[in-house]
Write an enzyme that holds these catalytic residues in place. Sequence first.
Site, mmCIF file in Angstrom:
data_model
loop_
_atom_site.group_PDB
_atom_site.id
_atom_site.type_symbol
_atom_site.label_atom_id
_atom_site.label_comp_id
_atom_site.label_asym_id
_atom_site.label_seq_id
_atom_site.Cartn_x
_atom_site.Cartn_y
_atom_site.Cartn_z
ATOM 1 N N LYS A 186 15.731 72.715 6.958
ATOM 2 C CA LYS A 186 16.818 71.913 7.234
ATOM 3 C C LYS A 186 16.895 71.503 9.178
ATOM 4 O O LYS A 186 17.068 72.468 9.636
ATOM 5 C CB LYS A 186 18.348 71.860 7.760
ATOM 6 C CG LYS A 186 19.663 71.285 8.279
ATOM 7 C CD LYS A 186 20.275 72.216 8.603
ATOM 8 C CE LYS A 186 21.787 71.586 9.316
ATOM 9 N NZ LYS A 186 20.936 70.208 10.122
ATOM 10 N N GLY A 239 19.596 78.208 17.818
ATOM 11 C CA GLY A 239 20.888 77.277 17.924
ATOM 12 C C GLY A 239 21.886 77.475 18.746
ATOM 13 O O GLY A 239 21.662 78.965 19.784
ATOM 14 N N SER A 240 22.681 77.625 18.643
ATOM 15 C CA SER A 240 23.960 77.374 19.519
ATOM 16 C C SER A 240 24.009 79.190 19.615
ATOM 17 O O SER A 240 24.353 79.844 17.940
ATOM 18 C CB SER A 240 25.114 77.158 19.688
ATOM 19 O OG SER A 240 25.649 77.202 18.393
ATOM 20 N N GLY A 244 25.521 80.596 15.335
ATOM 21 C CA GLY A 244 24.598 81.749 14.901
ATOM 22 C C GLY A 244 25.716 82.989 14.287
ATOM 23 O O GLY A 244 24.860 83.302 13.780
ATOM 24 N N GLU A 261 17.295 83.508 16.935
ATOM 25 C CA GLU A 261 16.954 82.906 18.116
ATOM 26 C C GLU A 261 18.385 81.793 19.317
ATOM 27 O O GLU A 261 18.207 81.062 18.992
ATOM 28 C CB GLU A 261 15.906 82.416 18.654
ATOM 29 C CG GLU A 261 15.590 82.426 19.999
ATOM 30 C CD GLU A 261 15.323 81.527 20.727
ATOM 31 O OE1 GLU A 261 16.623 81.269 21.272
ATOM 32 O OE2 GLU A 261 14.399 80.080 20.915
ATOM 33 N N CYS A 295 16.261 76.841 25.943
ATOM 34 C CA CYS A 295 16.936 78.403 25.506
ATOM 35 C C CYS A 295 16.200 79.098 26.831
ATOM 36 O O CYS A 295 17.199 79.766 27.044
ATOM 37 C CB CYS A 295 16.719 78.826 24.499
ATOM 38 S SG CYS A 295 15.255 78.841 23.239
ATOM 39 N N GLU A 394 25.542 79.237 29.782
ATOM 40 C CA GLU A 394 24.409 78.298 29.472
ATOM 41 C C GLU A 394 24.453 76.272 29.467
ATOM 42 O O GLU A 394 25.663 76.199 28.762
ATOM 43 C CB GLU A 394 24.106 78.412 28.149
ATOM 44 C CG GLU A 394 22.896 77.437 27.478
ATOM 45 C CD GLU A 394 22.229 78.116 26.487
ATOM 46 O OE1 GLU A 394 20.533 78.251 26.378
ATOM 47 O OE2 GLU A 394 22.902 78.196 25.131
#
Length: 492
Positions: A186, A239-240, A244, A261, A295, A394
């Site tokens: 995806k 992703g975030s 996650g 990750e 990231c 972040e």
Amino acid sequence: MSISSNAEPSSLLDKQFINNKWVASSGTRMLDVMNPYREERIAQVTAGDSQDVQAAVQAAQQAQPGWQALGGAGRAAYLDGFADGLEARRDTLITLSAINNGKPLAEAGIDLDDAIACYRYYAQQARTLDARQGGHVSVAMEGVDARCYHDPVGVVGLITPWNFPLVTSAWKLAPALAAGCTAVLKPSEVTPLPEQVLAELALEIDLPAGVLNLLNGDGDGIGAPLTNHPGVDKISFTGSNRVGETVMRSAAARTASVSLELGGKSPILVMEDADPAQAADWVMAGIYFNAGQICSATSRLLVHESVAEALYAALAERMDALTLGDPLAADTDLGPLTSAKQREVVQHYLALAEQEGLTVVRGAQHRTLPARGYFLAPTLYRDVPVESRLWQEEIFGPVLCSRSVTSEEEAIGLANDSAYGLAATVISGDPKRARRIGRQLKAGSIWYNSEQLVLPETGWGGFKRSGIGRELGPWGLGAYLEVKHVVGPLDR
């Protein structure tokens, strides 16, 4: 559904790639894909749904035994085919990344080279996998034969982010296919266009049907049913943290394997024996690459007080020299943020900084932005309190927060005082000292006296809230393998 030679995407991508065919999606919605520089729609992609997921997973399940039986050497030939295909489309894909992501051409070229290297690396890893099967395990008990095998996890769901589409899909797809897994991929609905080439290549290299299935859509339509599907044996997500954690909860309900990750708030330490001019170049590369949408961005600068003023002056000079503009222009250093939504996120933090009264070395007041595009000025704050949300959270944009320190011990302590632990950089005139400091930092990747060198041979992943598991290197292959031992009496 192919990518044309002039890199202009089709205006309507209304099909899903399932079982080596472009088929009509069962989803009825369409999602706009934007050019972040022109602020214009350049395509629409289908917003798939759970029926698309069901069809893709079923195709992957049917294909997996045959793909596994092909062996590592057989699978390696297809991975080399992906690398060759990407290389042949180099100019087209670089331009497409600039159009869809807002990346300057030079940065898009680095991304593509990294993706190609990843497929080639895992082709080599696949070739070695056959030789490792059935290896004898040394045991203390006499008369026992013990052998180790590595089996693929099975069907894997791969969910990639919008900031590095071709790179992150390579980090997941290449080791998964090398291991003998079949995949449902995806792409991000924000930047789906570059990854459409993977379906095109699958047909070009005659990849067996069902080995790679590519589904366009958003988190609700594709992401959630994919992570919840009982036929998916592993989920790999980048992703975030917010998403996650949802992925992890979904996998936990059926004890499925996950690799995550997630976020980062990485430090960069500039010691008193560093050359401020050289350090400034590495600081710039660590935070303003891809407009800070990375990231591992070293967004917390810890600089020794004895070189702080010289470093700030050098950074201000370099920030003033950055050219913001059209990603397709050869002289552009910094493109727009990839979406209006992400620009709003970063603007929120800039508003917080103003409320907190942070000291600005460079920011919006020092820069005239292009008339169009999701641009933000590269920004540097100094003397940021550790309690500030900008220091702790972040931001994912071109924003650098800094503090001066009086000692090595203070720098290490502040560097490690974070909920995240993805990466860090150490800059020192003494390489041995830099390595020693690096060993004391709590992060998965430590660079010293260099830019961020991300290599296919070295692992990638974080400590603490930055994620679970590792990508790249042999660890990335191992993430898609199950270890099996066969034990019995020695043959007589």
